[in-house]
Design a protein around this motif. Structure first.
Motif, PDB file in Angstrom:
ATOM      1  N   UNK A 173      14.158 -11.034  -9.180  1.00 19.81           N
ATOM      2  CA  UNK A 173      12.950 -10.277  -8.832  1.00 19.81           C
ATOM      3  C   UNK A 173      13.275  -8.975  -8.112  1.00 19.81           C
ATOM      4  N   UNK A 174      14.504  -8.496  -8.244  1.00 20.39           N
ATOM      5  CA  UNK A 174      14.951  -7.303  -7.544  1.00 20.39           C
ATOM      6  C   UNK A 174      15.356  -6.208  -8.530  1.00 20.39           C
ATOM      7  N   UNK A 175      15.527  -5.002  -7.977  1.00 15.28           N
ATOM      8  CA  UNK A 175      16.102  -3.910  -8.750  1.00 15.28           C
ATOM      9  C   UNK A 175      17.285  -3.341  -7.976  1.00 15.28           C
ATOM     10  N   UNK A 176      18.259  -2.827  -8.698  1.00 15.80           N
ATOM     11  CA  UNK A 176      19.369  -2.101  -8.103  1.00 15.80           C
ATOM     12  C   UNK A 176      18.972  -0.637  -8.028  1.00 15.80           C
ATOM     13  N   UNK A 190      13.716  -6.030  -3.343  1.00 10.55           N
ATOM     14  CA  UNK A 190      12.659  -6.740  -4.066  1.00 10.55           C
ATOM     15  C   UNK A 190      11.721  -5.745  -4.745  1.00 10.55           C
ATOM     16  N   UNK A 191      11.444  -5.943  -6.005  1.00 14.48           N
ATOM     17  CA  UNK A 191      10.553  -5.041  -6.732  1.00 14.48           C
ATOM     18  C   UNK A 191       9.163  -4.998  -6.111  1.00 14.48           C
ATOM     19  N   UNK A 192       8.740  -6.116  -5.518  1.00 12.37           N
ATOM     20  CA  UNK A 192       7.413  -6.190  -4.910  1.00 12.37           C
ATOM     21  C   UNK A 192       7.304  -5.343  -3.651  1.00 12.37           C
ATOM     22  N   UNK A 193       8.428  -4.808  -3.159  1.00 14.70           N
ATOM     23  CA  UNK A 193       8.420  -3.981  -1.957  1.00 14.70           C
ATOM     24  C   UNK A 193       8.761  -2.529  -2.275  1.00 14.70           C
ATOM     25  N   UNK A 194       8.468  -2.141  -3.523  1.00 11.83           N
ATOM     26  CA  UNK A 194       8.717  -0.781  -3.981  1.00 11.83           C
ATOM     27  C   UNK A 194       7.518  -0.282  -4.770  1.00 11.83           C
TER      28      UNK A 194
END
Length: 341
Positions: free
Chosen positions: A36-39, A122-126
């Protein structure tokens, strides 16, 4: 055939103490994004209170959670603005090449840190970065902007005509809080030093108190909300400036040093709110898409702008943290993901 893991340059912390002593640039393994993350390739980050507090190791009592001899997570930083390099398999709305900003603060799993060339978040925090906002401005706006937004909009419920006093109006949270309170229709009084009076006025403050010339706690005016980012006066004294149903929001660790640093004043303020008629609330900053989207709208509309004191390249991160430790930065101190070499 085994391949070497990708590496990156990052600022790592070896212990607690002066930034120049405990922070160094090293090559470490580049993080891999979770499902669920992005680099993110970090173009900019900024220094927040948890960063300088962890570097200095103060208040000392917090080492019980940081790590007794050295921090458990060696790379500081939570705010991030950069470009997505890769996305986890569960991420559907961000893709490589997207320009994003947000924060790692409070995310699940081990913190990768943002004082580095790359980080996993986390993608949800971007959210996607506004095109007209620079990476540096975006990185400088995240935690201070979300804290100010939470304090003014959610905790205090500031609306048109509310009288708001902001102590420490020229700092990171203060500069954002002045602008956000004005966007909500408040009458704002900012407290700062002589050199920052014009800055705070330019951000929209209706009145500015120069603390070198006037003790704001002696003011004859009364306020519906006091956001205290300094805690340089006992909470019971500051609370005397509140209207009968006014609200005090303590938001500071105080000066660095000692076992507890400024925590006793924060605790006294909280107890005052619990056992007296004075209303006291603390700010808990939540990083999520809703809050980030609201912040992005304020940045896009021009109602809020990040104030940046100084920008440092990655290999001068120790100087950036040291600058914050003077407690006299105007707005935010930014670190770019590049080196000066």
């Amino acid at each position: 055939m085994a391949t070497n893991p990708p590496i990156m340059r990052a600022v790592v912390q070896d212990g607690y103490g002066p930034p120049a002593v405990v922070l160094r640039v090293a090559e470490i393994r580049r993080p891999s994004p979770g499902a669920d993350e992005v680099l993110i390739r970090v173009w900019a980050t900024s220094v927040n209170t948890p960063d300088w507090a962890t570097v200095a190791g103060v208040p000392h009592v917090l080492r019980l959670s940081f790590g007794l001899r050295r921090p458990k997570h060696p790379v500081r930083g939570s705010d991030v603005a950069g470009i997505v390099e890769a996305a986890g398999r569960e991420v559907t709305d961000l893709r490589p090449g997207d320009e994003v900003f947000g924060s790692l603060w409070g995310g699940s799993g081990a913190r990768a840190g943002t004082f580095a060339q790359y980080t996993a978040a986390p993608a949800a925090q971007l959210v996607k970065k506004p095109a007209a906002v620079t990476f540096e401005e975006a990185a400088a706006s995240v935690m201070t902007g979300l804290t100010a937004l939470t304090a003014m909009r959610d905790v205090a419920g500031v609306g048109p005509g509310a009288r708001v006093l902001i102590n420490g109006a020229s700092g990171g949270v203060g500069t954002m809080a002045v602008q956000i309170a004005k966007s909500l229709g408040a009458d704002v009084t900012g407290v700062c030093g002589t050199g920052n009076v014009e800055l705070v006025r330019s951000l929209g403050a209706d009145q500015v108190i120069d603390y070198t010339e006037q003790d704001f706690t002696q003011s004859q005016h009364r306020f519906d909300v006091i956001l205290d980012n300094v805690l340089n006066h006992p909470p019971r004294i500051t609370a005397r400036l509140l209207t009968p149903n006014g609200l005090l929001i303590p938001n500071s660790l105080g000066n660095t040093g000692g076992l507890l640093a400024g925590l006793p004043r924060t605790a006294r303020a909280a107890l005052m709110g619990r056992f007296t008629s004075t209303r006291v609330k603390l700010v808990t900053t939540t990083v999520n898409r809703d809050n980030l989207t609201a912040l992005r709208s304020l940045l896009e509309s021009g109602q809020v702008k990040a104030v940046i004191d100084k920008t440092y390249p990655l290999d001068q991160a120790a100087n950036a943290v040291a600058h914050m430790l003077t407690h006299h930065a105007r707005g935010k101190v930014v670190i770019t993901g590049t080196t000066s070499a």
